[in-house]
Design a protein around this motif. Structure first.
Motif, PDB file in Angstrom:
ATOM      1  N   VAL A  47    -102.901  56.459  -6.182  1.00  0.00           N
ATOM      2  CA  VAL A  47    -102.298  55.588  -7.199  1.00  0.00           C
ATOM      3  C   VAL A  47    -100.832  55.355  -6.860  1.00  0.00           C
ATOM      4  O   VAL A  47    -100.117  56.295  -6.527  1.00  0.00           O
ATOM      5  CB  VAL A  47    -102.397  56.204  -8.617  1.00  0.00           C
ATOM      6  N   ALA A  48    -100.412  54.095  -6.936  1.00  0.00           N
ATOM      7  CA  ALA A  48     -99.004  53.765  -6.727  1.00  0.00           C
ATOM      8  C   ALA A  48     -98.581  52.721  -7.756  1.00  0.00           C
ATOM      9  O   ALA A  48     -99.348  51.817  -8.091  1.00  0.00           O
ATOM     10  CB  ALA A  48     -98.788  53.215  -5.323  1.00  0.00           C
ATOM     11  N   ARG A  49     -97.371  52.881  -8.262  1.00  0.00           N
ATOM     12  CA  ARG A  49     -96.795  51.902  -9.194  1.00  0.00           C
ATOM     13  C   ARG A  49     -95.431  51.487  -8.667  1.00  0.00           C
ATOM     14  O   ARG A  49     -94.626  52.341  -8.290  1.00  0.00           O
ATOM     15  CB  ARG A  49     -96.618  52.497 -10.585  1.00  0.00           C
ATOM     16  N   ILE A  50     -95.210  50.186  -8.664  1.00  0.00           N
ATOM     17  CA  ILE A  50     -93.911  49.681  -8.261  1.00  0.00           C
ATOM     18  C   ILE A  50     -93.355  48.887  -9.420  1.00  0.00           C
ATOM     19  O   ILE A  50     -94.010  47.986  -9.944  1.00  0.00           O
ATOM     20  CB  ILE A  50     -93.992  48.832  -6.983  1.00  0.00           C
ATOM     21  N   HIS A  51     -92.161  49.269  -9.811  1.00  0.00           N
ATOM     22  CA  HIS A  51     -91.466  48.603 -10.910  1.00  0.00           C
ATOM     23  C   HIS A  51     -90.523  47.563 -10.304  1.00  0.00           C
ATOM     24  O   HIS A  51     -89.649  47.916  -9.515  1.00  0.00           O
ATOM     25  CB  HIS A  51     -90.675  49.628 -11.727  1.00  0.00           C
ATOM     26  N   MET A  73     -95.530  42.207  -4.093  1.00  0.00           N
ATOM     27  CA  MET A  73     -95.749  43.242  -5.095  1.00  0.00           C
ATOM     28  C   MET A  73     -97.157  43.828  -5.001  1.00  0.00           C
ATOM     29  O   MET A  73     -97.337  45.052  -5.032  1.00  0.00           O
ATOM     30  CB  MET A  73     -95.482  42.687  -6.490  1.00  0.00           C
ATOM     31  N   LEU A  74     -98.159  42.964  -4.882  1.00  0.00           N
ATOM     32  CA  LEU A  74     -99.544  43.430  -4.823  1.00  0.00           C
ATOM     33  C   LEU A  74     -99.826  44.199  -3.534  1.00  0.00           C
ATOM     34  O   LEU A  74    -100.443  45.269  -3.559  1.00  0.00           O
ATOM     35  CB  LEU A  74    -100.504  42.249  -4.947  1.00  0.00           C
ATOM     36  N   ASP A  75     -99.375  43.653  -2.407  1.00  0.00           N
ATOM     37  CA  ASP A  75     -99.599  44.314  -1.117  1.00  0.00           C
ATOM     38  C   ASP A  75     -98.936  45.682  -1.090  1.00  0.00           C
ATOM     39  O   ASP A  75     -99.551  46.662  -0.655  1.00  0.00           O
ATOM     40  CB  ASP A  75     -99.070  43.431   0.014  1.00  0.00           C
TER      41      ASP A  75
END
Length: 161
Positions: A47-51, A73-75
């Motif tokens: 799991v990864a989240r980028i703000h 952002m998606l990649d």
């Protein structure tokens, strides 16, 4: 001499958490990320989240985020979700499909990536963009392949001592 890569399945400072922090550091060190106001967090394996913070610099002529921003952002989110499962090699994007569902405007966006499958050479992960109202703005699925590039040799990938 490069550091020994941590085993994501192991606990402790040399396990998954150390690998996740090193990937977060790698993300922050990438030159492309000087162009985007963003921060990566890897809360758990796969799991990864980028703000992100979008503003007019990322807009097309009609006043919403350009597709290049969606792709980035998606990649990134899907890539880091997959690479959280690989502690010795940098992955490479080999394909990516994305679907736009609504325009993104100025404000915060979260790109949330999740590993789907793959354990050896090829990995599949998906990602979605969530806008400030909690609505999904886009989603995508990527295929990633193990490269010959050792993570430990990359500037920015720093394991805690």
């Amino acid at each position: 001499m490069p550091a020994t890569p941590p085993d994501p399945a192991a606990g402790g400072q040399h396990g998954a958490a150390a690998h996740f922090r090193a990937l977060e550091s790698l993300y922050a060190a990438a030159p492309i990320n000087r162009l985007f106001l963003s921060r990566l967090e890897i809360p758990e394996l796969g799991v990864a989240r980028i703000h992100f913070e979008l503003d007019e610099r990322y807009f097309h002529a009609a006043g919403a985020a350009h597709g290049t921003s969606y792709f980035k952002m998606l990649d990134d989110a899907a890539f880091y979700a997959a690479n959280s499962r690989v502690s010795d090699r940098f992955l490479l994007t080999t394909s990516f499909n994305l679907f736009f569902t609504r325009p993104l405007r100025k404000g915060p966006v979260i790109a949330e990536g999740r590993w789907i499958s793959g354990e050896r050479r090829v990995y599949v992960a998906d990602a979605r963009l969530i806008d400030a109202d909690g609505e999904e703005a886009a989603r995508g699925t990527g295929t990633f392949m193990r490269s010959q590039i050792a993570l430990a040799t990359l500037p920015g990938y720093r394991l805690a001592d």
